[in-house]
Design an enzyme around this catalytic site. Structure first.
Site, short mmCIF file in Angstrom:
data_model
loop_
_atom_site.label_atom_id
_atom_site.label_comp_id
_atom_site.label_asym_id
_atom_site.label_seq_id
_atom_site.Cartn_x
_atom_site.Cartn_y
_atom_site.Cartn_z
N LEU A 1 -11.03 2.78 5.38
CA LEU A 1 -11.35 3.17 3.53
C LEU A 1 -10.59 1.63 2.43
CD1 LEU A 1 -8.87 6.26 3.89
CD2 LEU A 1 -11.38 6.36 4.57
N SER B 1 -9.05 -0.88 3.22
CA SER B 1 -8.12 -2.01 2.46
C SER B 1 -7.66 -3.49 2.25
CB SER B 1 -7.23 -1.72 3.99
OG SER B 1 -7.44 -2.14 4.29
N SER B 2 -8.30 -3.81 2.86
CA SER B 2 -9.17 -5.34 2.83
C SER B 2 -9.24 -5.92 0.87
CB SER B 2 -9.96 -6.20 3.86
OG SER B 2 -11.28 -5.56 4.10
N SER C 1 0.90 -1.25 0.13
CA SER C 1 0.23 0.00 -0.19
C SER C 1 0.45 1.47 0.00
CB SER C 1 -0.95 -0.34 1.25
OG SER C 1 -1.41 1.17 1.30
N ASP D 1 -17.46 -2.40 -0.91
CA ASP D 1 -15.47 -2.49 -0.99
C ASP D 1 -15.25 -2.88 -2.60
OD1 ASP D 1 -17.17 -1.70 1.64
OD2 ASP D 1 -14.90 -1.84 2.11
N1 LIG Z 1 -1.53 -3.90 1.84
C1 LIG Z 1 -2.73 -4.79 2.74
N2 LIG Z 1 -1.88 -6.06 2.39
C2 LIG Z 1 -1.96 -7.03 3.29
N3 LIG Z 1 -2.99 -7.92 3.69
C3 LIG Z 1 -3.84 -6.55 3.33
C4 LIG Z 1 -3.43 -4.52 3.90
N4 LIG Z 1 -4.47 -3.70 4.25
C5 LIG Z 1 -5.35 -4.59 4.71
N5 LIG Z 1 -5.48 -5.99 4.40
C6 LIG Z 1 -6.27 -7.28 4.94
O1 LIG Z 1 -6.95 -6.06 5.19
C7 LIG Z 1 -7.44 -6.25 6.81
C8 LIG Z 1 -7.81 -5.23 7.49
O2 LIG Z 1 -9.29 -5.29 6.58
P1 LIG Z 1 -10.54 -3.58 7.25
O3 LIG Z 1 -10.63 -4.02 9.01
O4 LIG Z 1 -11.77 -4.04 6.71
O5 LIG Z 1 -9.63 -2.66 7.49
P2 LIG Z 1 -10.48 -1.58 6.16
O6 LIG Z 1 -11.15 -1.17 7.16
O7 LIG Z 1 -9.36 -0.93 5.84
O8 LIG Z 1 -10.79 -2.08 4.88
C9 LIG Z 1 -6.35 -6.18 7.63
O9 LIG Z 1 -5.81 -7.43 8.82
C10 LIG Z 1 -5.78 -7.52 6.04
O10 LIG Z 1 -5.93 -8.68 6.93
C1 LIG Z 2 -19.81 -1.89 7.79
C2 LIG Z 2 -19.23 -1.96 6.57
O1 LIG Z 2 -20.71 -1.76 5.88
C3 LIG Z 2 -18.09 -1.19 5.82
C4 LIG Z 2 -16.96 -2.04 6.52
O2 LIG Z 2 -16.12 -0.88 5.61
P1 LIG Z 2 -14.40 -1.20 6.36
O3 LIG Z 2 -13.61 -2.26 6.26
O4 LIG Z 2 -14.44 -0.47 7.53
O5 LIG Z 2 -13.42 -0.62 4.57
C5 LIG Z 2 -19.47 -3.33 6.66
C6 LIG Z 2 -19.84 -4.15 4.41
O6 LIG Z 2 -19.86 -3.22 3.73
O7 LIG Z 2 -18.88 -4.96 4.14
#
Ligand SMILES: Nc1ncnc2c1ncn2[C@@H]1O[C@H](COP(=O)(O)OP(=O)(O)O)[C@@H](O)[C@H]1O
Ligand SMILES: C[C@@](O)(CCOP(=O)(O)O)CC(=O)O
Length: 442
Positions: free
Chosen positions: A161, A163-164, A152, A212
Protein backbone atom coordinates in the site's frame (compact mmCIF):
# COMPACT_ATOMS: atom_id res chain seq x y z
CA UNK A 1 22.34 31.52 24.43
CA UNK A 2 19.19 29.34 24.74
CA UNK A 3 18.70 26.85 21.84
CA UNK A 4 16.50 27.98 18.96
CA UNK A 5 14.06 25.15 18.22
CA UNK A 6 11.77 24.56 15.28
CA UNK A 7 9.20 21.83 14.70
CA UNK A 8 7.85 20.68 11.36
CA UNK A 9 5.17 18.08 10.57
CA UNK A 10 4.01 16.59 7.28
CA UNK A 11 1.82 13.64 6.46
CA UNK A 12 1.33 11.63 3.27
CA UNK A 13 -1.15 8.90 2.34
CA UNK A 14 -0.63 5.35 1.17
CA UNK A 15 -1.85 4.29 -2.26
CA UNK A 16 -3.62 1.46 -3.91
CA UNK A 17 -2.77 0.45 -7.48
CA UNK A 18 -6.08 -0.47 -9.09
CA UNK A 19 -4.49 -1.76 -12.30
CA UNK A 20 -1.06 -1.98 -13.94
CA UNK A 21 1.44 -2.85 -11.18
CA UNK A 22 4.74 -4.21 -12.48
CA UNK A 23 3.94 -3.43 -16.13
CA UNK A 24 4.08 0.26 -15.09
CA UNK A 25 7.81 -0.19 -14.30
CA UNK A 26 8.29 -1.11 -18.00
CA UNK A 27 6.43 1.86 -19.47
CA UNK A 28 2.80 0.66 -19.60
CA UNK A 29 -0.11 2.64 -18.13
CA UNK A 30 -1.28 2.09 -14.55
CA UNK A 31 -3.99 3.59 -12.37
CA UNK A 32 -3.49 4.31 -8.67
CA UNK A 33 -5.58 6.05 -6.03
CA UNK A 34 -4.54 7.61 -2.75
CA UNK A 35 -5.72 6.02 0.50
CA UNK A 36 -6.18 9.21 2.41
CA UNK A 37 -7.16 7.67 5.74
CA UNK A 38 -3.97 5.54 5.88
CA UNK A 39 -1.14 8.03 6.40
CA UNK A 40 2.47 8.30 7.48
CA UNK A 41 3.57 11.35 9.46
CA UNK A 42 7.05 12.84 9.76
CA UNK A 43 7.85 15.01 12.76
CA UNK A 44 11.04 17.05 12.67
CA UNK A 45 12.66 18.92 15.49
CA UNK A 46 15.68 21.15 14.94
CA UNK A 47 17.65 23.03 17.53
CA UNK A 48 20.67 25.28 17.18
CA UNK A 49 23.10 26.37 19.85
CA UNK A 50 26.37 28.14 19.23
CA UNK A 51 28.29 25.71 21.48
CA UNK A 52 27.27 22.05 21.05
CA UNK A 53 28.08 19.79 18.09
CA UNK A 54 24.96 19.41 15.96
CA UNK A 55 23.63 15.88 15.45
CA UNK A 56 21.28 14.08 13.04
CA UNK A 57 18.84 11.53 14.51
CA UNK A 58 16.38 9.26 12.67
CA UNK A 59 13.72 7.42 14.70
CA UNK A 60 11.62 4.74 12.98
CA UNK A 61 9.09 3.44 15.55
CA UNK A 62 7.38 1.18 12.97
CA UNK A 63 10.48 -0.57 11.62
CA UNK A 64 12.10 -3.05 14.00
CA UNK A 65 15.71 -4.22 14.05
CA UNK A 66 16.17 -7.75 12.70
CA UNK A 67 18.79 -8.19 15.44
CA UNK A 68 17.14 -6.77 18.58
CA UNK A 69 13.46 -6.57 17.45
CA UNK A 70 13.42 -3.03 18.86
CA UNK A 71 12.39 0.02 16.78
CA UNK A 72 15.27 1.33 14.71
CA UNK A 73 17.02 4.55 15.75
CA UNK A 74 20.25 6.14 14.56
CA UNK A 75 22.23 9.21 15.66
CA UNK A 76 25.44 10.69 14.31
CA UNK A 77 27.20 14.05 14.24
CA UNK A 78 25.58 16.09 11.46
CA UNK A 79 29.04 16.81 10.07
CA UNK A 80 29.68 13.06 9.55
CA UNK A 81 26.96 12.80 6.88
CA UNK A 82 28.72 12.59 3.50
CA UNK A 83 28.72 15.83 1.52
CA UNK A 84 25.84 15.94 -0.97
CA UNK A 85 26.48 16.55 -4.65
CA UNK A 86 25.76 20.13 -5.78
CA UNK A 87 22.07 20.91 -6.35
CA UNK A 88 20.39 23.61 -8.43
CA UNK A 89 17.67 25.90 -7.07
CA UNK A 90 14.22 26.24 -8.59
CA UNK A 91 12.68 29.69 -9.32
CA UNK A 92 11.47 29.81 -5.66
CA UNK A 93 15.05 29.40 -4.48
CA UNK A 94 14.39 25.88 -3.18
CA UNK A 95 16.86 23.04 -3.87
CA UNK A 96 15.99 20.66 -6.70
CA UNK A 97 17.22 17.05 -6.50
CA UNK A 98 20.14 15.77 -8.56
CA UNK A 99 19.28 13.47 -11.50
CA UNK A 100 20.80 10.54 -9.62
CA UNK A 101 22.65 9.91 -6.35
CA UNK A 102 26.40 9.49 -6.68
CA UNK A 103 27.19 5.83 -5.73
CA UNK A 104 30.04 7.11 -3.52
CA UNK A 105 27.53 9.12 -1.47
CA UNK A 106 25.44 6.01 -0.74
CA UNK A 107 28.54 3.94 0.01
CA UNK A 108 29.75 6.54 2.53
CA UNK A 109 26.29 6.73 4.13
CA UNK A 110 26.10 2.93 4.41
CA UNK A 111 29.55 2.85 6.02
CA UNK A 112 28.47 5.52 8.50
CA UNK A 113 25.35 3.62 9.62
CA UNK A 114 27.23 0.31 9.73
CA UNK A 115 29.35 1.69 12.59
CA UNK A 116 26.37 1.13 14.91
CA UNK A 117 24.11 -1.26 12.92
CA UNK A 118 25.70 -4.46 11.66
CA UNK A 119 22.90 -6.16 9.69
CA UNK A 120 22.25 -4.76 6.15
CA UNK A 121 18.49 -5.02 6.84
CA UNK A 122 18.98 -2.66 9.80
CA UNK A 123 21.05 -0.21 7.75
CA UNK A 124 18.95 0.23 4.59
CA UNK A 125 15.80 1.72 6.23
CA UNK A 126 17.82 4.78 7.36
CA UNK A 127 19.41 5.58 4.00
CA UNK A 128 16.55 7.46 2.26
CA UNK A 129 15.92 9.69 5.29
CA UNK A 130 19.60 10.41 5.98
CA UNK A 131 20.02 11.27 2.29
CA UNK A 132 17.16 13.76 2.50
CA UNK A 133 18.65 15.25 5.70
CA UNK A 134 22.07 15.61 4.04
CA UNK A 135 20.63 17.36 0.97
CA UNK A 136 17.80 19.41 2.46
CA UNK A 137 18.95 20.22 6.00
CA UNK A 138 22.72 19.87 6.43
CA UNK A 139 23.54 21.94 3.37
CA UNK A 140 21.18 24.75 4.54
CA UNK A 141 21.65 24.65 8.34
CA UNK A 142 24.94 22.90 9.18
CA UNK A 143 24.88 24.25 12.75
CA UNK A 144 21.45 22.94 13.65
CA UNK A 145 20.73 19.50 15.17
CA UNK A 146 17.87 17.63 13.59
CA UNK A 147 15.69 14.77 14.77
CA UNK A 148 13.35 13.07 12.25
CA UNK A 149 10.64 10.67 13.44
CA UNK A 150 8.54 8.72 10.91
CA UNK A 151 5.33 7.17 12.22
CA UNK A 152 2.53 5.28 10.57
CA UNK A 153 -0.87 5.54 12.22
CA UNK A 154 -2.61 2.80 10.23
CA UNK A 155 -0.66 2.23 7.00
CA UNK A 156 0.96 -1.23 7.24
CA UNK A 157 4.68 -1.35 6.44
CA UNK A 158 5.65 -3.43 3.39
CA UNK A 159 2.18 -4.70 2.40
CA UNK A 160 1.76 -3.20 -1.07
CA UNK A 161 0.00 0.00 0.00
CA UNK A 162 2.94 2.31 -0.66
CA UNK A 163 4.33 2.76 2.87
CA UNK A 164 7.84 3.40 1.55
CA UNK A 165 6.61 6.15 -0.80
CA UNK A 166 4.41 7.72 1.91
CA UNK A 167 7.40 7.74 4.30
CA UNK A 168 9.64 9.38 1.66
CA UNK A 169 6.95 11.91 0.66
CA UNK A 170 6.17 12.93 4.24
CA UNK A 171 9.88 13.22 5.11
CA UNK A 172 10.68 15.32 2.00
CA UNK A 173 7.66 17.51 2.76
CA UNK A 174 8.56 18.05 6.43
CA UNK A 175 12.14 18.99 5.47
CA UNK A 176 11.00 21.39 2.72
CA UNK A 177 8.48 22.89 5.17
CA UNK A 178 11.47 24.13 7.21
CA UNK A 179 12.46 26.23 4.18
CA UNK A 180 9.00 27.56 3.24
CA UNK A 181 7.00 30.01 5.38
CA UNK A 182 3.58 28.74 4.28
CA UNK A 183 1.01 26.52 6.01
CA UNK A 184 -0.10 24.61 2.88
CA UNK A 185 2.15 23.30 0.12
CA UNK A 186 1.37 25.03 -3.19
CA UNK A 187 1.73 23.23 -6.52
CA UNK A 188 5.44 24.10 -7.04
CA UNK A 189 6.19 22.76 -3.54
CA UNK A 190 4.31 19.54 -4.30
CA UNK A 191 6.32 19.15 -7.49
CA UNK A 192 9.54 19.42 -5.47
CA UNK A 193 8.26 17.09 -2.73
CA UNK A 194 7.44 14.55 -5.44
CA UNK A 195 10.89 14.86 -7.02
CA UNK A 196 12.81 14.53 -3.74
CA UNK A 197 10.67 11.60 -2.61
CA UNK A 198 11.29 9.82 -5.93
CA UNK A 199 15.04 10.17 -5.34
CA UNK A 200 14.57 8.67 -1.85
CA UNK A 201 12.30 5.87 -3.22
CA UNK A 202 15.07 4.90 -5.65
CA UNK A 203 17.24 4.15 -2.61
CA UNK A 204 14.56 1.81 -1.20
CA UNK A 205 13.54 0.08 -4.43
CA UNK A 206 16.22 0.55 -7.07
CA UNK A 207 14.01 1.27 -10.08
CA UNK A 208 10.55 2.39 -8.91
CA UNK A 209 8.10 3.55 -11.56
CA UNK A 210 7.30 6.72 -9.58
CA UNK A 211 3.55 6.06 -9.42
CA UNK A 212 3.54 5.53 -5.62
CA UNK A 213 5.23 8.81 -4.68
CA UNK A 214 3.18 10.74 -7.29
CA UNK A 215 -0.20 9.59 -6.00
CA UNK A 216 0.93 10.01 -2.37
CA UNK A 217 2.01 13.59 -3.15
CA UNK A 218 -0.94 14.78 -5.23
CA UNK A 219 -3.74 12.51 -3.90
CA UNK A 220 -6.82 11.57 -5.96
CA UNK A 221 -6.73 9.07 -8.81
CA UNK A 222 -3.66 9.12 -11.03
CA UNK A 223 -3.17 7.56 -14.44
CA UNK A 224 0.55 7.16 -14.95
CA UNK A 225 2.94 6.17 -17.73
CA UNK A 226 6.66 6.12 -17.00
CA UNK A 227 8.88 7.69 -19.64
CA UNK A 228 11.04 5.39 -21.79
CA UNK A 229 14.04 7.68 -21.25
CA UNK A 230 15.44 7.48 -17.73
CA UNK A 231 15.36 10.92 -16.14
CA UNK A 232 12.45 12.20 -18.27
CA UNK A 233 9.19 13.18 -16.57
CA UNK A 234 6.39 10.57 -16.54
CA UNK A 235 3.15 11.17 -18.38
CA UNK A 236 0.75 11.62 -15.48
CA UNK A 237 -2.82 12.85 -15.39
CA UNK A 238 -5.46 12.91 -12.71
CA UNK A 239 -8.79 11.27 -13.37
CA UNK A 240 -12.17 12.51 -12.40
CA UNK A 241 -13.77 9.26 -11.24
CA UNK A 242 -17.49 9.94 -11.69
CA UNK A 243 -18.64 8.02 -8.61
CA UNK A 244 -16.34 7.44 -5.62
CA UNK A 245 -15.23 3.81 -5.39
CA UNK A 246 -15.96 1.60 -2.38
CA UNK A 247 -13.23 -1.01 -1.92
CA UNK A 248 -12.12 -3.63 0.57
CA UNK A 249 -8.39 -4.07 1.00
CA UNK A 250 -7.34 -7.42 2.43
CA UNK A 251 -3.89 -7.59 3.96
CA UNK A 252 -2.83 -11.24 3.94
CA UNK A 253 0.04 -10.22 6.26
CA UNK A 254 2.36 -12.41 4.17
CA UNK A 255 5.64 -10.44 3.96
CA UNK A 256 7.08 -9.53 0.55
CA UNK A 257 9.89 -7.48 -0.89
CA UNK A 258 9.03 -5.03 -3.68
CA UNK A 259 12.70 -4.74 -4.64
CA UNK A 260 13.05 -8.54 -5.13
CA UNK A 261 9.73 -8.94 -6.97
CA UNK A 262 10.42 -6.06 -9.38
CA UNK A 263 13.87 -7.53 -10.07
CA UNK A 264 12.40 -11.01 -10.66
CA UNK A 265 9.81 -9.66 -13.13
CA UNK A 266 12.51 -7.63 -14.92
CA UNK A 267 14.63 -10.76 -15.34
CA UNK A 268 11.65 -12.74 -16.65
CA UNK A 269 11.03 -10.00 -19.20
CA UNK A 270 14.66 -10.04 -20.25
CA UNK A 271 14.80 -13.85 -20.53
CA UNK A 272 11.47 -14.24 -22.37
CA UNK A 273 10.71 -10.93 -24.10
CA UNK A 274 8.36 -12.48 -26.66
CA UNK A 275 6.22 -13.94 -23.89
CA UNK A 276 6.35 -11.20 -21.25
CA UNK A 277 6.11 -8.10 -23.51
CA UNK A 278 2.64 -9.03 -24.82
CA UNK A 279 1.54 -9.84 -21.24
CA UNK A 280 2.56 -6.38 -20.13
CA UNK A 281 0.96 -4.74 -23.16
CA UNK A 282 -2.28 -6.55 -22.25
CA UNK A 283 -2.02 -5.30 -18.67
CA UNK A 284 -1.79 -1.75 -20.01
CA UNK A 285 -4.82 -2.33 -22.25
CA UNK A 286 -6.84 -3.63 -19.27
CA UNK A 287 -5.92 -0.46 -17.40
CA UNK A 288 -6.93 1.80 -20.30
CA UNK A 289 -10.34 0.07 -20.61
CA UNK A 290 -10.93 0.47 -16.87
CA UNK A 291 -10.06 4.18 -16.94
CA UNK A 292 -12.65 4.76 -19.70
CA UNK A 293 -15.21 2.75 -17.72
CA UNK A 294 -14.97 4.60 -14.41
CA UNK A 295 -15.30 8.00 -16.03
CA UNK A 296 -18.93 7.03 -16.68
CA UNK A 297 -21.91 7.79 -14.48
CA UNK A 298 -23.20 4.21 -14.61
CA UNK A 299 -20.51 1.54 -14.71
CA UNK A 300 -21.10 -2.00 -15.97
CA UNK A 301 -20.05 -4.02 -12.93
CA UNK A 302 -19.66 -7.24 -14.94
CA UNK A 303 -17.01 -5.53 -17.09
CA UNK A 304 -15.22 -4.27 -13.95
CA UNK A 305 -15.10 -7.84 -12.66
CA UNK A 306 -13.83 -9.15 -16.01
CA UNK A 307 -11.05 -6.55 -16.08
CA UNK A 308 -9.97 -7.28 -12.49
CA UNK A 309 -9.91 -11.02 -13.24
CA UNK A 310 -7.88 -10.46 -16.42
CA UNK A 311 -5.41 -8.24 -14.61
CA UNK A 312 -4.84 -10.72 -11.80
CA UNK A 313 -4.46 -13.60 -14.29
CA UNK A 314 -1.76 -11.63 -16.12
CA UNK A 315 0.00 -10.88 -12.81
CA UNK A 316 -0.06 -14.63 -12.12
CA UNK A 317 1.81 -15.14 -15.38
CA UNK A 318 4.47 -12.71 -14.13
CA UNK A 319 4.80 -14.96 -11.07
CA UNK A 320 3.77 -12.45 -8.41
CA UNK A 321 0.65 -14.06 -6.95
CA UNK A 322 0.67 -16.10 -3.74
CA UNK A 323 -1.68 -18.80 -2.35
CA UNK A 324 -2.90 -16.34 0.32
CA UNK A 325 -3.90 -13.90 -2.44
CA UNK A 326 -5.59 -16.72 -4.37
CA UNK A 327 -7.65 -17.46 -1.24
CA UNK A 328 -9.01 -13.90 -1.35
CA UNK A 329 -9.95 -14.36 -5.02
CA UNK A 330 -11.80 -17.66 -4.55
CA UNK A 331 -13.61 -16.25 -1.51
CA UNK A 332 -14.98 -13.15 -3.22
CA UNK A 333 -15.74 -15.06 -6.46
CA UNK A 334 -18.37 -16.96 -4.48
CA UNK A 335 -20.20 -13.64 -4.02
CA UNK A 336 -19.92 -12.83 -7.73
CA UNK A 337 -17.18 -10.25 -7.28
CA UNK A 338 -13.58 -10.31 -8.52
CA UNK A 339 -10.46 -9.38 -6.57
CA UNK A 340 -6.85 -8.85 -7.58
CA UNK A 341 -3.52 -8.34 -5.89
CA UNK A 342 -2.39 -4.75 -5.46
CA UNK A 343 1.19 -3.48 -5.28
CA UNK A 344 4.11 -5.80 -5.80
CA UNK A 345 2.25 -9.02 -4.84
CA UNK A 346 4.06 -12.10 -3.50
CA UNK A 347 1.90 -11.64 -0.38
CA UNK A 348 0.80 -8.22 0.86
CA UNK A 349 -2.64 -6.98 -0.12
CA UNK A 350 -5.54 -7.79 -2.45
CA UNK A 351 -8.35 -5.40 -3.42
CA UNK A 352 -12.01 -6.05 -4.01
CA UNK A 353 -14.02 -3.34 -5.73
CA UNK A 354 -17.53 -3.41 -4.25
CA UNK A 355 -19.05 -0.67 -6.42
CA UNK A 356 -19.84 3.04 -6.20
CA UNK A 357 -20.18 4.45 -2.66
CA UNK A 358 -23.71 5.68 -3.47
CA UNK A 359 -24.69 2.10 -4.47
CA UNK A 360 -25.63 3.29 -7.98
CA UNK A 361 -23.65 0.35 -9.39
CA UNK A 362 -21.96 -2.70 -7.89
CA UNK A 363 -23.01 -5.06 -5.12
CA UNK A 364 -25.97 -4.33 -2.87
CA UNK A 365 -25.11 -3.13 0.63
CA UNK A 366 -25.90 -6.46 2.34
CA UNK A 367 -23.55 -8.35 0.00
CA UNK A 368 -20.82 -5.71 0.46
CA UNK A 369 -20.99 -6.22 4.23
CA UNK A 370 -21.05 -10.03 3.82
CA UNK A 371 -17.97 -9.98 1.55
CA UNK A 372 -16.10 -7.73 3.98
CA UNK A 373 -16.99 -9.92 6.99
CA UNK A 374 -16.00 -13.10 5.17
CA UNK A 375 -12.62 -11.66 4.17
CA UNK A 376 -11.99 -10.50 7.77
CA UNK A 377 -12.39 -14.09 8.95
CA UNK A 378 -9.80 -15.61 6.58
CA UNK A 379 -6.39 -16.84 7.73
CA UNK A 380 -3.16 -17.93 6.10
CA UNK A 381 -0.79 -20.08 8.18
CA UNK A 382 -2.87 -19.26 11.26
CA UNK A 383 -2.43 -15.53 10.77
CA UNK A 384 -5.72 -13.70 10.40
CA UNK A 385 -6.10 -11.35 7.43
CA UNK A 386 -6.62 -7.67 8.20
CA UNK A 387 -9.21 -5.81 6.15
CA UNK A 388 -10.04 -2.15 5.56
CA UNK A 389 -13.14 -0.94 3.79
CA UNK A 390 -12.40 2.48 2.41
CA UNK A 391 -13.13 5.07 -0.27
CA UNK A 392 -10.53 5.56 -3.00
CA UNK A 393 -8.88 8.95 -3.37
CA UNK A 394 -8.62 12.00 -1.13
CA UNK A 395 -5.96 14.38 0.04
CA UNK A 396 -2.29 13.85 -0.82
CA UNK A 397 0.62 15.30 1.12
CA UNK A 398 -0.16 17.92 3.76
CA UNK A 399 1.88 20.01 6.11
CA UNK A 400 0.63 19.25 9.62
CA UNK A 401 -0.12 15.88 11.17
CA UNK A 402 -2.71 14.82 8.57
CA UNK A 403 -5.64 14.55 11.01
CA UNK A 404 -7.88 16.86 8.99
CA UNK A 405 -6.91 15.25 5.64
CA UNK A 406 -7.84 11.87 7.02
CA UNK A 407 -11.05 13.19 8.63
CA UNK A 408 -12.20 14.79 5.37
CA UNK A 409 -11.96 11.48 3.56
CA UNK A 410 -13.49 9.44 6.38
CA UNK A 411 -16.54 11.69 6.63
CA UNK A 412 -17.21 12.40 3.02
CA UNK A 413 -15.40 12.24 -0.25
CA UNK A 414 -13.31 14.86 -1.82
CA UNK A 415 -13.10 14.60 -5.57
CA UNK A 416 -9.77 15.95 -6.71
CA UNK A 417 -10.88 18.64 -9.11
CA UNK A 418 -12.69 20.79 -6.69
CA UNK A 419 -16.09 19.10 -6.84
CA UNK A 420 -16.38 18.46 -3.14
CA UNK A 421 -19.09 16.34 -1.66
CA UNK A 422 -18.88 16.63 2.10
CA UNK A 423 -21.42 14.94 4.25
CA UNK A 424 -23.10 17.83 5.93
CA UNK A 425 -22.40 20.75 8.12
CA UNK A 426 -21.37 18.65 11.13
CA UNK A 427 -18.33 17.39 9.27
CA UNK A 428 -17.48 20.89 8.07
CA UNK A 429 -17.73 22.17 11.60
CA UNK A 430 -15.54 19.28 12.84
CA UNK A 431 -12.83 19.97 10.25
CA UNK A 432 -12.89 23.71 10.99
CA UNK A 433 -12.67 23.04 14.72
CA UNK A 434 -9.70 20.69 14.13
CA UNK A 435 -7.93 23.29 11.98
CA UNK A 436 -8.59 26.01 14.57
CA UNK A 437 -7.28 23.71 17.31
CA UNK A 438 -4.13 22.88 15.32
CA UNK A 439 -3.57 26.57 14.60
CA UNK A 440 -3.99 27.43 18.28
CA UNK A 441 -1.55 24.63 19.18
CA UNK A 442 1.10 26.11 16.85
N1 LIG B 1 6.70 3.85 8.69
C1 LIG B 1 7.88 3.68 8.10
N2 LIG B 1 8.98 4.20 8.64
C2 LIG B 1 10.17 4.04 8.02
N3 LIG B 1 10.38 3.36 6.89
C3 LIG B 1 9.31 2.80 6.33
C4 LIG B 1 8.01 2.94 6.89
N4 LIG B 1 7.15 2.28 6.12
C5 LIG B 1 7.88 1.74 5.11
N5 LIG B 1 9.16 2.05 5.22
C6 LIG B 1 10.26 1.61 4.34
O1 LIG B 1 9.69 1.00 3.20
C7 LIG B 1 10.04 -0.40 3.12
C8 LIG B 1 8.85 -1.20 2.61
O2 LIG B 1 8.68 -0.89 1.26
P1 LIG B 1 7.78 -1.78 0.32
O3 LIG B 1 8.21 -3.20 0.41
O4 LIG B 1 7.71 -1.15 -1.00
O5 LIG B 1 6.39 -1.71 1.03
P2 LIG B 1 5.09 -0.92 0.59
O6 LIG B 1 4.44 -1.81 -0.37
O7 LIG B 1 4.29 -0.73 1.83
O8 LIG B 1 5.59 0.36 -0.01
C9 LIG B 1 10.40 -0.76 4.57
O9 LIG B 1 11.26 -1.87 4.61
C10 LIG B 1 11.07 0.52 5.04
O10 LIG B 1 12.38 0.60 4.56
C1 LIG C 1 5.36 -3.34 -8.43
C2 LIG C 1 5.18 -1.84 -8.50
O1 LIG C 1 4.47 -1.52 -9.69
C3 LIG C 1 4.36 -1.33 -7.31
C4 LIG C 1 4.96 -1.65 -5.97
O2 LIG C 1 4.12 -1.20 -4.93
P1 LIG C 1 4.43 -1.55 -3.41
O3 LIG C 1 5.89 -1.19 -3.14
O4 LIG C 1 4.18 -3.01 -3.21
O5 LIG C 1 3.50 -0.69 -2.59
C5 LIG C 1 6.57 -1.18 -8.55
C6 LIG C 1 6.57 0.29 -8.97
O6 LIG C 1 5.61 0.77 -9.59
O7 LIG C 1 7.59 0.94 -8.72
Amino acid sequence: MPPISTTSHASAPGKCILLGEHSVVHGHPALAVSLSTLRITTTIQTSSTSTSNPTATVILPDVCSVVTSLPLTFTCPLSSLPPPSPTKSNPHNLPTPPAFLPPLFLEALTALVSKTHKDPDDISPFLPFLTLIAYLHKSKSPQSSISVTITSAALPVGSGLGSSAAACVSCSAALLKLLVPLSTPALPHKKLINEWSYLAECIVHGTPSGIDNSVSTYGGACSFVKSDNPGDKPNMFFINIKKPLDIVITNTQVPKSTRKLVKMVGEKKQNHPNVINPVMTSMGEVCKSFVELIKKEKVDFDVVNELFTLSHSLLRVLGVSHPALELVLTTTNKYGVASKLTGAGGGGCAITLLGATDNSWGLDEATRTAVHNKLSGLRWNWTRFKTFRTVCGGEGVTWGDGESASATTKNGYRNWYGATIITGAITGFGVMATLAFLKAKK
